[in-house]
Structures are given as C-alpha cells and as structure tokens.
Write a protein that holds these residues in place. Structure first.
Motif, PDB file in Angstrom:
ATOM      1  N   GLN A 236       0.769  -0.957   0.236  1.00 30.15           N
ATOM      2  CA  GLN A 236       0.191   0.054  -0.073  1.00 30.15           C
ATOM      3  C   GLN A 236       0.889   1.132  -0.130  1.00 30.15           C
ATOM      4  OE1 GLN A 236      -2.053  -0.601   3.694  1.00 30.15           O
ATOM      5  NE2 GLN A 236      -3.652  -2.086   2.546  1.00 30.15           N
ATOM      6  N   ASP A 237       0.447   2.255  -0.544  1.00 29.53           N
ATOM      7  CA  ASP A 237       0.925   3.705  -0.490  1.00 29.53           C
ATOM      8  C   ASP A 237       0.940   4.291   1.061  1.00 29.53           C
ATOM      9  OD1 ASP A 237      -1.443   4.977  -0.243  1.00 29.53           O
ATOM     10  OD2 ASP A 237      -1.366   5.452  -2.397  1.00 29.53           O
ATOM     11  N   GLN A 239      -1.018   6.410   2.158  1.00 31.00           N
ATOM     12  CA  GLN A 239      -2.513   6.685   2.365  1.00 31.00           C
ATOM     13  C   GLN A 239      -3.019   5.392   2.707  1.00 31.00           C
ATOM     14  OE1 GLN A 239      -0.863   8.416  -0.340  1.00 31.00           O
ATOM     15  NE2 GLN A 239      -0.345   9.658   1.423  1.00 31.00           N
ATOM     16  N   ARG A 241      -3.616   3.028   0.330  1.00 28.58           N
ATOM     17  CA  ARG A 241      -4.319   2.511  -1.043  1.00 28.58           C
ATOM     18  C   ARG A 241      -3.306   1.473  -1.656  1.00 28.58           C
ATOM     19  NH1 ARG A 241      -3.913   5.017  -6.204  1.00 28.58           N
ATOM     20  NH2 ARG A 241      -2.300   6.395  -5.097  1.00 28.58           N
ATOM     21  N   ARG A 301       2.431  -1.023   4.374  1.00 35.78           N
ATOM     22  CA  ARG A 301       2.277   0.277   4.060  1.00 35.78           C
ATOM     23  C   ARG A 301       3.682   1.067   3.622  1.00 35.78           C
ATOM     24  NH1 ARG A 301      -2.053   4.513   6.577  1.00 35.78           N
ATOM     25  NH2 ARG A 301      -3.306   2.593   5.861  1.00 35.78           N
TER      26      ARG A 301
END
Length: 314
Positions: A236-237, A239, A241, A301
């Motif tokens: 995930q990034d 944020q 996502r 993340r």
C-alpha cells in the motif's frame, strides 16, 4: 531427500512494474534461491491488445536493472495458444465445459453477489440450454467457454495465509476459461504453464488467493501437479491505498530517478520484515539471510525516502 524448488515471477505487461510487483518478484526469487532452486520468468500477455511486446521488454529490462536473473528464457503466454487449445479439447471430451452466450449486462443482472459484493457467482443459465438452443444462439453471438464446477468444498494449506476453503459452485460458480473474443482465461493458462515449466512453488499477491481452488480443481481434472502456494501481503502507499499499475503508483520509472537498485531492494526488504532497517541491500545479501518466518503477514504500507517520494509525485 528434499528437492530444490522451482519458482517463477509472472507479470502482466499492461504497464511498468510498481513496488507491489517488485515485492512479489523479490520474495519469489529469494525463496527459491535460498534453497538452491530455479527461478523462471513468465510474461502473462494473453490479452495481446492490452499487452504490447514493448511493455514486456520494458519489464525484462526493469528486472535486470534490479539485479534479477532467471534460469530459462522468458516464457510468453501469447506464444502458447496451441497448448491451451489442446487442453480445452481435452476438457470438451470430458464434457467438463459448455458454451456461454450471456452478455456482461445479463451476467450482472442474473448473478448473485458473493462475500464482499465484489464478485459474482454465475447462475449456470447456459448450462441448462438444449443443443438446439445453443445452435440458435451461436448464430448471433460467439460464446465464451465455462468450466463446470462441483458443489463441494475444496481446501488447501497456504504457506502464509494458512488453511483456505472454497465451495466452487457456491462461491464462484462455473467460470470462464476462454472468452467470447477467443482469448484464453487466466485460470487455464496459469495451470498449464506452471505444470509445463515444472513450477513447484507459487508466490503471488493475496488478492489472488480466492482463485487458487479453481486452479487446483483444473489441475486435478487435467492430471497436473499442485504447487505449494504462498500468498503474500499487499503493498500500500502512504495513505493505505493498494498499489495499481493503472494509477502508475510508485512505478520503477519514477523510483529509478532518485534511488539505486540497492536502495529500492533494501526499502522493500525492510517493509516486508526481511531486514531490521531501511538501508541499501543486494540480492545476494538478501538471499543469504532469507526466511519465510521473517515475512510480515499483514498488508505493508510503504514509507518512501523523502527524495524518492518527491520525485514520484512530480
């Protein structure tokens, strides 16, 4: 005496590699190389219009830039249509498949949503057509080909996720193995290609976990071996996502402007739990210290270095 595994990385060349793709390649590579095994590259370019050969070559160049190597020339699915045709003929002879004339709109209108409401279970409408009805519909529409699935539970033990069970009839329904445009589906191609290449270990994203019982069922129908499966956490990034090619998320073209291959590999290794700090790392170093017991089980993340984050957002 145990046999060294054969693993593979099998990207779809619909865009540049992003960090989620590279993380999958990294774990697949480290897993087999740490046991003295073989590593293969397969280009899953079944959808030729969406997967031009130039993008395939770019992926190969990107992997070489990062230091990856493989033990055989890359296998291109677009060159294996005859193999898929032969397997389909076998399934037809077994009466394991049937033509489906449903349009996309009809499928969404008739199908029942499964858990999460993100996928739909086919209701088997075309399985109930008479031969005369099939002939009549074939005059106006080329059918897809669906595989009949049993109303029974199929279970397997994933190397990271643990036990997983799915009732194929209730959770996915009869599924497409050749599309109405003539292109073969992922489920059939991946099963045939893994078997042909002698793949014994499949490392891939957790988003494909629910596809595995379908592939195991196909393997059993066709008398093919079942590899060991390990479905890894999703990347995930900042944020939270999920990374995706269509968004050009953290792709290698941006990262390479501000980071060396060793910095990229070290950042991924740290994010995945393989090393205790975010520092440059080489593939040989990571191979020497690899253990699946180190790999995080939860989704990852990423925290890019400030310079790389600024470059990626430009």
């Amino acid at each position: 005496m145990s046999t060294a595994p054969t693993g593979r990385f099998a990207p779809t060349p619909s865009g540049r590699l992003h960090l989620g793709n590279i993380a999958c390649a990294l774990l697949a590579y480290l897993s087999v190389r740490s046991e003295g095994g073989r590593f293969l590259l397969r280009i899953e370019d079944l959808d030729v219009p969406r997967c031009p050969r130039a993008l395939s070559m770019q992926i190969i160049d990107d992997l070489r830039f990062l230091g990856f190597d493989w033990d055989e020339p890359p296998l291109f699915q677009s060159e294996r249509t005859a193999v898929y045709e032969a397997a389909l003929a076998r399934l037809e002879a077994m009466d394991a498949v049937y033509p489906c004339f449903c349009t996309r709109a009809q499928l969404h209108a008739a199908a029942a949503p499964n858990a999460g409401d993100t996928q739909f279970v086919y209701d088997g409408a075309c399985a109930r057509l008479t031969p005369a009805e099939r002939l009549e519909r074939a005059k106006t529409r080329r059918p897809a080909i669906r595989l009949r699935v049993p109303d029974e539970a199929l279970s397997f033990e994933d190397g990271l996720c643990g036990p997983f069970c799915e009732n194929l009839a209730r959770d996915c329904g009869d599924f497409v193995i050749r599309r109405s445009d003539g292109l073969f589906g992922y489920q059939l191609a991946v099963v045939l290609d893994d078997a042909a290449s002698g793949v014994t270990q499949v490392v891939r994203g957790r988003d494909i976990l629910s596809s595995t019982p379908r592939q195991i069922y196909l393997q059993r129908l066709l008398g093919l071996p079942t590899p060991q499966y390990l479905h890894i956490p999703l990347m995930q990034d900042a944020q939270g996502r999920r990374l995706a090619k269509r968004d050009r998320d953290l792709d290698l073209s941006a990262l390479a402007r501000s980071m060396t291959p060793q910095q990229i590999l070290g950042m991924l290794a740290f994010s995945l739990g393989l090393i205790p700090e975010n520092r440059p790392a080489s593939l040989p170093e990571l191979v020497a210290g690899f253990s699946w017991s180190l790999v995080r089980r939860e989704d990852v993340r990423l925290a890019l270095p400030a310079q790389a984050a600024a470059t990626q957002s430009e």
